[in-house]
Enzyme design. Structure first.
Site, PDB file in Angstrom:
ATOM      1  CG  ASP A  68      -6.145   0.920  -0.958  1.00 21.77           C
ATOM      2  OD1 ASP A  68      -5.301   1.840  -0.841  1.00 21.77           O
ATOM      3  OD2 ASP A  68      -6.159  -0.078  -0.220  1.00 21.77           O
ATOM      4  CB  SER A  88      -0.964  -0.032   1.192  1.00 17.05           C
ATOM      5  OG  SER A  88      -1.901   1.007   1.137  1.00 17.05           O
ATOM      6  CG  ASP A 127      -2.922  -0.430  -2.401  1.00 18.59           C
ATOM      7  OD1 ASP A 127      -3.000   0.758  -2.030  1.00 18.59           O
ATOM      8  OD2 ASP A 127      -3.566  -1.345  -1.871  1.00 18.59           O
ATOM      9  CG  ASP A 164      -2.617   4.103  -1.468  1.00 18.55           C
ATOM     10  OD1 ASP A 164      -3.315   3.942  -2.481  1.00 18.55           O
ATOM     11  OD2 ASP A 164      -2.714   3.369  -0.473  1.00 18.55           O
TER      12      ASP A 164
END
Length: 445
Positions: free
Chosen positions: A243, A100, A241, A239
């Site tokens: 999400d 993440s 990833d 960010d």
């Protein structure tokens, strides 16, 4: 339910250190296959742009194929894209290789079920129980197959565009998009451009090591400078990833997840389409709660973590929730937090109303909020420390009903988060400093 490896968002850690090793990834794949596809089946694997992602992708692929599971390798794709494509492809489950918002030295592995939702605590615990067994290798005729399906990411791009109201596009908007040199570096700029926006991309040149480094939703200063420098209408930062999202108004001011949640909720309330309460977390700004109350909109707080926000939304029939970090849930659009989809909802509101982002957030007043992370060598139970309880009671007395205090362990790092908010920022900072010192001493015992 006690789990050793799974935290609030899958398994995560420093690459090369347990559990983020090739050997663990192989055992994890085999254990997950036994639980999620015991009779064979298929899995979709996506990842972000970390150098170690190739290594873990290969280990997971080997473990799944050996267990008789067919593997679809999607390559770099945002976490919510993997959730969507898992459901679209009819796979038994999906896997994302990502840490993440962390830097490239870390990585993680998280799972989705066949509906694109996160696994329950019970399923994660069952997978953990299988980690003590050696990896399964079925006979040759039952081995799985692995294929690359990365060209199918256009299906996810089409889905993102479809989340805008009918007849609404982004023509006339000048936008800066920061993809954190992460998983969304291909799809996000293309979606915005296809919708007619003029885009200025930054953080879209991953090299395996620069993910979240000086860019993205956790470090938006470059985005703020760029938006004001090129006179853009707004900016958005994802960010690593994809999400989470935070945005920047035309003046270069940061707009966080609480403010974005307010913008979407206020518009839906005005349109009569808001269902159920809005759900935040214990860390959501008190200003959000007060602003929604002024509209007559119910607000509830969940534990930190989008899985807990999701649980509370489902329990109360809500569709809209999220975290200050920008991890927002629009359940009428998708099954999980999607930074790009969330940003599109805000951009559509700007287009429909003709209002600037700064105008849309103006009616929510953020309370000064101070957060300090106290690093710990081991897990500690704060509720069992009377000195901490006494310090909290004293701090609450100082705030005299004008603010809040939250102490909680991080689900992804060895830290205790000490947070306070209130009307007087100087007092809030004094309270946090005092509590952090007490927690630090308690952690050292």
């Amino acid at each position: 339910m006690s789990r050793t490896y799974f935290g609030t968002d899958g398994v995560r850690g420093h690459v090369g250190t347990d559990p983020m090793t090739v050997e663990f990834a192989l055992r994890l794949a085999s254990a997950a296959a036994r639980v999620l596809a015991p009779n064979g089946g298929s899995v979709l694997i996506g990842k972000d742009t970390r150098l170690s992602g190739y290594m873990f992708e290969s280990a997971l692929e080997a473990g799944f194929v050996a267990a008789g599971v067919n593997v679809n390798l999607m390559g770099p794709l945002p976490t919510p894209g993997v959730a969507y494509m898992t459901q679209k492809f009819g796979c038994d489950f999906g896997v994302v290789i990502s840490a993440s918002h962390n830097l490239y030295e870390d990585n993680g592995i998280k799972f989705f079920d066949r509906t694109g939702g996160k696994l329950s605590d019970a399923l994660e615990a069952e997978i953990e129980r299988g980690l003590s067994r050696p990896p399964t290798t079925v006979e040759s005729r039952r081995l799985g197959r692995a294929v690359r399906v990365d060209r199918s990411r256009t299906v996810y791009q089409d889905f993102c565009r479809s989340t805008l109201p009918g007849g609404v596009d982004l023509a006339g908007q000048k936008l800066v998009i920061d993809c954190a040199n992460g998983a969304a570096y291909k799809v996000a700029p293309r979606v915005l451009a296809d919708l007619g926006a003029e885009i200025i991309p930054i953080g879209c040149s991953p090299n395996g090591r620069n993910i979240n480094d000086g860019c993205g939703s956790t470090q938006p200063s470059l985005l703020q400078l760029t938006v004001s420098g090129v006179r853009a209408d707004a900016g958005l930062a994802l960010d690593g990833d994809g999400d989470r999202v935070v945005m920047v108004d035309h003046l270069g001011r940061l707009v966080d997840g609480d403010q974005l949640l307010y913008v979407i909720a206020r518009h839906r309330h005005a349109m009569g389409t808001l269902k159920g309460p809005v759900v935040g977390t214990v860390m959501s700004n008190l200003g959000l709660e007060h602003a929604l109350a002024a509209l007559g909109v119910a607000f509830k707080r969940a534990a930190v973590g989008d899985r807990y926000v999701l649980e509370l939304l489902r329990e109360h029939g809500g569709e809209l929730g999220g975290e200050t970090s920008g991890h927002l849930l629009c359940l009428d659009k998708t099954t999980t937090g999607d930074g790009l989809v969330s940003a599109l909802q805000v951009l559509a509101i700007m287009k429909q109303t003709g209002a600037k982002l700064a105008e849309l957030v103006a009616q929510m007043t953020k309370y000064p909020q101070v957060l300090k992370n106290v690093r710990t060598a081991k897990r500690i139970d704060l509720s069992a420390r009377p000195e901490v309880a006494a310090a909290v009671a004293q701090a609450e007395a100082r705030l005299a009903g004008t603010g809040r205090i939250v102490l909680r362990p991080s689900g992804t790092e060895p830290v205790i988060r000490v947070m306070a908010e209130g009307e007087d920022e100087t007092l809030v900072r004094e309270v946090v400093d005092g509590l952090a010192a007490v927690v630090q001493r308690a952690a050292a015992v």
